[in-house]
Scaffold this motif. Structure first.
Motif, mmCIF file in Angstrom:
data_model
loop_
_atom_site.group_PDB
_atom_site.id
_atom_site.type_symbol
_atom_site.label_atom_id
_atom_site.label_comp_id
_atom_site.label_asym_id
_atom_site.label_seq_id
_atom_site.Cartn_x
_atom_site.Cartn_y
_atom_site.Cartn_z
ATOM 1 N N LEU A 71 -58.888 1.050 41.989
ATOM 2 C CA LEU A 71 -58.503 0.033 41.014
ATOM 3 C C LEU A 71 -58.701 0.554 39.598
ATOM 4 O O LEU A 71 -57.835 0.404 38.728
ATOM 5 C CB LEU A 71 -59.346 -1.231 41.208
ATOM 6 N N ASP A 72 -59.852 1.183 39.370
ATOM 7 C CA ASP A 72 -60.180 1.675 38.041
ATOM 8 C C ASP A 72 -59.193 2.751 37.589
ATOM 9 O O ASP A 72 -58.674 2.722 36.474
ATOM 10 C CB ASP A 72 -61.592 2.278 38.008
ATOM 11 N N THR A 73 -58.960 3.728 38.464
ATOM 12 C CA THR A 73 -58.143 4.861 38.065
ATOM 13 C C THR A 73 -56.682 4.473 37.858
ATOM 14 O O THR A 73 -56.025 4.966 36.943
ATOM 15 C CB THR A 73 -58.245 5.989 39.106
ATOM 16 N N LEU A 74 -56.168 3.581 38.707
ATOM 17 C CA LEU A 74 -54.787 3.139 38.529
ATOM 18 C C LEU A 74 -54.647 2.325 37.243
ATOM 19 O O LEU A 74 -53.687 2.490 36.488
ATOM 20 C CB LEU A 74 -54.336 2.311 39.731
ATOM 21 N N LEU A 75 -55.605 1.452 36.997
ATOM 22 C CA LEU A 75 -55.571 0.642 35.783
ATOM 23 C C LEU A 75 -55.610 1.524 34.546
ATOM 24 O O LEU A 75 -54.865 1.313 33.585
ATOM 25 C CB LEU A 75 -56.755 -0.325 35.785
ATOM 26 N N ARG A 76 -56.456 2.523 34.556
ATOM 27 C CA ARG A 76 -56.558 3.435 33.410
ATOM 28 C C ARG A 76 -55.248 4.180 33.186
ATOM 29 O O ARG A 76 -54.813 4.373 32.053
ATOM 30 C CB ARG A 76 -57.690 4.428 33.627
ATOM 31 N N GLN A 77 -54.612 4.609 34.269
ATOM 32 C CA GLN A 77 -53.361 5.350 34.114
ATOM 33 C C GLN A 77 -52.248 4.451 33.601
ATOM 34 O O GLN A 77 -51.384 4.891 32.834
ATOM 35 C CB GLN A 77 -52.947 5.992 35.437
ATOM 36 N N ILE B 250 -52.664 2.005 31.465
ATOM 37 C CA ILE B 250 -52.924 1.895 30.033
ATOM 38 C C ILE B 250 -52.503 3.165 29.315
ATOM 39 O O ILE B 250 -51.866 3.131 28.249
ATOM 40 C CB ILE B 250 -54.422 1.594 29.795
ATOM 41 N N ARG B 251 -52.841 4.304 29.882
ATOM 42 C CA ARG B 251 -52.480 5.585 29.267
ATOM 43 C C ARG B 251 -50.961 5.757 29.182
ATOM 44 O O ARG B 251 -50.435 6.229 28.172
ATOM 45 C CB ARG B 251 -53.089 6.733 30.081
ATOM 46 N N THR B 252 -50.263 5.366 30.226
ATOM 47 C CA THR B 252 -48.806 5.531 30.243
ATOM 48 C C THR B 252 -48.147 4.692 29.158
ATOM 49 O O THR B 252 -47.271 5.169 28.427
ATOM 50 C CB THR B 252 -48.241 5.153 31.620
ATOM 51 N N LEU B 253 -48.559 3.428 29.035
ATOM 52 C CA LEU B 253 -47.985 2.572 27.991
ATOM 53 C C LEU B 253 -48.374 3.066 26.606
ATOM 54 O O LEU B 253 -47.560 3.029 25.668
ATOM 55 C CB LEU B 253 -48.461 1.128 28.182
ATOM 56 N N GLY B 254 -49.605 3.544 26.467
ATOM 57 C CA GLY B 254 -50.043 4.041 25.161
ATOM 58 C C GLY B 254 -49.305 5.288 24.731
ATOM 59 O O GLY B 254 -48.833 5.380 23.590
ATOM 60 N N ARG B 255 -49.166 6.234 25.625
ATOM 61 C CA ARG B 255 -48.470 7.472 25.269
ATOM 62 C C ARG B 255 -46.986 7.232 25.023
ATOM 63 O O ARG B 255 -46.348 7.951 24.274
ATOM 64 C CB ARG B 255 -48.662 8.520 26.363
ATOM 65 N N GLY B 256 -46.456 6.205 25.677
ATOM 66 C CA GLY B 256 -45.067 5.852 25.424
ATOM 67 C C GLY B 256 -44.887 4.966 24.203
ATOM 68 O O GLY B 256 -43.772 4.543 23.905
ATOM 69 N N GLN B 257 -46.005 4.679 23.489
ATOM 70 C CA GLN B 257 -45.995 3.841 22.289
ATOM 71 C C GLN B 257 -45.363 2.468 22.567
ATOM 72 O O GLN B 257 -44.708 1.882 21.705
ATOM 73 C CB GLN B 257 -45.272 4.548 21.132
ATOM 74 N N MET B 258 -45.617 1.974 23.759
ATOM 75 C CA MET B 258 -45.124 0.655 24.155
ATOM 76 C C MET B 258 -46.240 -0.359 23.904
ATOM 77 O O MET B 258 -46.819 -0.932 24.824
ATOM 78 C CB MET B 258 -44.685 0.694 25.625
ATOM 79 N N TYR B 259 -46.551 -0.583 22.632
ATOM 80 C CA TYR B 259 -47.751 -1.324 22.258
ATOM 81 C C TYR B 259 -47.648 -2.821 22.577
ATOM 82 O O TYR B 259 -48.651 -3.447 22.934
ATOM 83 C CB TYR B 259 -48.068 -1.099 20.786
ATOM 84 N N ASP B 260 -46.493 -3.400 22.433
ATOM 85 C CA ASP B 260 -46.336 -4.814 22.793
ATOM 86 C C ASP B 260 -46.567 -5.011 24.287
ATOM 87 O O ASP B 260 -47.267 -5.947 24.713
ATOM 88 C CB ASP B 260 -44.944 -5.319 22.404
ATOM 89 N N GLU B 261 -45.973 -4.118 25.077
ATOM 90 C CA GLU B 261 -46.149 -4.191 26.528
ATOM 91 C C GLU B 261 -47.612 -3.955 26.914
ATOM 92 O O GLU B 261 -48.145 -4.594 27.825
ATOM 93 C CB GLU B 261 -45.260 -3.163 27.225
ATOM 94 N N LEU B 262 -48.268 -3.031 26.189
ATOM 95 C CA LEU B 262 -49.667 -2.745 26.460
ATOM 96 C C LEU B 262 -50.540 -3.960 26.160
ATOM 97 O O LEU B 262 -51.416 -4.319 26.954
ATOM 98 C CB LEU B 262 -50.130 -1.554 25.623
#
Length: 248
Positions: A92-98, A100-112
């Motif tokens: 759960l932890d690792t999937l959740l972290r990934q 967040i990282r995917t949306l952040g690196r994609g600069q999808m801040y509203d979605e994040l």
């Protein structure tokens, strides 16, 4: 190229090392492979699906494949919303972290922002962080999930949302009332969260783990001087210090 289910892990593992065009093909062909995985809600099948999605989202983030975020992310959200198991695993932890990282690196801040808020509501269900009864492994798993959300909040400057979570966790860790295995898992997640905080706060939080934390240990002793779980915590602290969630 046919992607056999038994080859899925190897294909996703090597994808970041190949050209983007080939990685995209692997990702596209991975979707039906994932959908064919067992749907049973047993922990082993949940973990298998989570690991698959974590690796796929890592590749998506690595190549910044914005057009492929949606299908994998939708499946991740569905899995994260599955009914909890009696003893939720760290998947759960690792999937959740990934996520967040995917949306952040994609600069999808509203979605994040929407994702973090939705996950917090799902975990807390109308309660405050202080209201959590963290005496059971299930509740501690909820706190670990909140720590991953706090990691995202800190990384993107939403400190006021993260601080109640990290403070509640540190109070629990410092109480020395948590069994060793759960203490280790919480300490690793805590390190990941405070490592994304502003520099002074991050330094204080990470140093406190070494200065003040007790109760980290296990029976898998590899020498008279340390245990495997202690190495797990050290690794988590080092990664938190050198691996910003918002890295370009």
């Amino acid at each position: 190229m046919n992607l056999h289910p038994h080859d899925k892990d190897q294909a996703l593992n090597v994808a970041p090392s190949v050209q983007e065009e080939f990685a995209r093909e692997i990702l596209t062909r991975s979707l039906p492979v994932y959908d064919a995985l067992p749907h049973a809600r047993e922990p082993v099948h949940l973990a298998e699906r989570a690991l698959f999605l974590e690796r796929a989202l890592f590749v998506v983030a690595h190549f910044r494949c914005a057009d492929l975020v949606a299908p994998f992310f939708a499946r991740a959200q569905e899995l994260l919303g599955a009914p909890p198991t009696p003893r939720p695993g760290v998947w759960l932890d690792t999937l959740l972290r990934q996520c967040i990282r995917t949306l952040g690196r994609g600069q999808m801040y509203d979605e994040l922002d929407q994702f973090l808020c939705a996950m917090a509501e799902q975990v807390l269900q109308g309660r405050s962080v202080q209201d959590l009864d963290c005496t059971s492994p299930g509740a501690q798993a909820q706190l670990r999930m909140l720590l991953r959300l706090a990691e995202g909040w800190y990384a993107f400057g939403w400190d006021t949302l993260a601080e109640p979570v990290t403070q509640r966790t540190w109070d629990l860790l410092a109480s020395d009332t948590v069994p060793s295995r759960e203490q280790t898992e919480l300490a690793c997640a805590y390190a990941g969260a405070v490592g994304q905080a502003p520099p002074k706060l991050a330094q204080h939080g990470l140093e406190a783990i070494f200065r003040e934390l007790r109760g980290v240990g296990d029976t898998y002793t590899t020498a008279p001087y340390f245990s495997v779980t202690q190495l797990d915590v050290i690794e988590a602290v080092v990664l938190a210090a050198v691996e910003p969630l918002t890295q370009p």
